[in-house]
Design an enzyme around this catalytic site. Sequence first.
Site, short mmCIF file in Angstrom:
data_model
loop_
_atom_site.label_atom_id
_atom_site.label_comp_id
_atom_site.label_asym_id
_atom_site.label_seq_id
_atom_site.Cartn_x
_atom_site.Cartn_y
_atom_site.Cartn_z
CG ASP A 1 16.44 3.17 5.41
OD1 ASP A 1 16.58 2.33 4.70
OD2 ASP A 1 17.40 3.81 4.85
NE ARG B 1 13.22 9.05 14.09
CZ ARG B 1 12.49 9.25 13.82
NH1 ARG B 1 11.35 10.29 14.13
NH2 ARG B 1 11.96 8.59 12.21
CB SER C 1 19.95 0.83 9.47
OG SER C 1 19.01 1.41 9.15
#
Length: 472
Positions: A195, A77, A142
Amino acid sequence: MSVPSHAKPEVIAHLTQAFAFPISAYDGLVDQFIKELHEGLTHENRMPMIPTFVYELPTGEEAGVILSLDLGGTNLRVCRTTLSGKGNFEIIHKKWTISDTLKKGPGKELFAWIADRIEEFLDVQCHAIHSESNYPLGMTFSFPCEQLDINVGKLFAWTKGFRGNDILGQDVVKVLQDCIDAKKLNITVNALINDTVGTLLATTYKHPGCEIGIIFGTGTNCAYLESQSEIVKIKSGAANYTSPTNHQVINTEWGAFGNASGALPANEYDNRLDTRSSQPGKQRYEKMVSGLYISELTRLVIHDLAAKGELFVEEPGKPKTDEQLGDLAIKERFDGAMMGSIEGDESTNLDTIEHHFLTNYNLKTSTSDRETIKYICQLISARSARLSAVGIAALIKKRKLLNEPRKVIVGIDGSLFNKYPHFVQHLQGALNEIFNPATVQSRISLIHAEDGSGVGGAIAAYLACKQQGQPV
């Protein structure tokens, strides 16, 4: 939760004892959690407690237009976030699915593809600023890295099916920056976070004073603001030894709580899950809290009872075989969404549960079966919420946040917190038992975090610019 009226009493008693979590257990677990947090700040081989090089939290008055990207296991994203102060922001984003070819191919090809997507996003969404120089970008990544600075992270392992071994040991920020520079885009990747740090930053931007950010979802983790003097394991002369604010955000990786101490109240099913996992003996707290593992734990209990002839029996004395149980006998073929829909079934005859097992596993269920299965989900999710509260309480007590005049704000994201039936109520109830209801109601707020990976990445880039004396 109410005791099932049609289920077998001896089965219910066994399950209740296995997953019991008495109020008397809280104090000892909270104290042990605090001890392991301290140990992680002191020794390298304890709870990870990773310094992040983020030395301050946002005030809510930050303003600017910043790019961020979030590289997860399934999607990429790219975001454009406009911070306008007073906790306000606007985010525009685009998502792309990462193909298996990219996942399994060379890492440099993956990062070149990411640079192509950044350029595509700029052309479509940000054409008015495409030519600006020194455009900052925050990267939420991540995957396991050794972070050496706010904008330096050496990749030491891929997970989630990625295999780009050509860039193992390399700085992922530099790899991406090189691909961006090759396209002559005026972008500087100046922040690398995970995150959980993003969750903390995004929450604090909207709710100044928040010092704890948590993920309760497929996995679980926590980041919080720590006094630099407490981070004893950072040696004099290290790059992150001196903090300009005397504070630093710590990525706890608290899923490792209880690995060495054995403090967690594990039962036979917990031990079976751990033994059969890809990392036996590791992430013991996460294996009792997070969505990926509590759904697998539920499957193990259901499978065990079925094998013993306590569930799905159509003929007395004939338990279902693994072949008859089908996917229910296979690891991770029962997910958190299924578990949540079962616990959320409030129909008189538990029709959702009946339909679920008939449709997905071709198994007929009696009223006793359905009540037992729902009770299993309730027991395991309630224990997850109570153990989650232990981690929250430990950080509040360690940081002595209740001694501060302001309210304690905890930013939380993840599917368990946002979607799972009754999880928040159980979490709140457990905090009431650890502290007291009046204190929790007046002093502690659990806030849903908004887009930690996107907005949090943008704020990390903003703070990095400020830290480096660069304009946004």
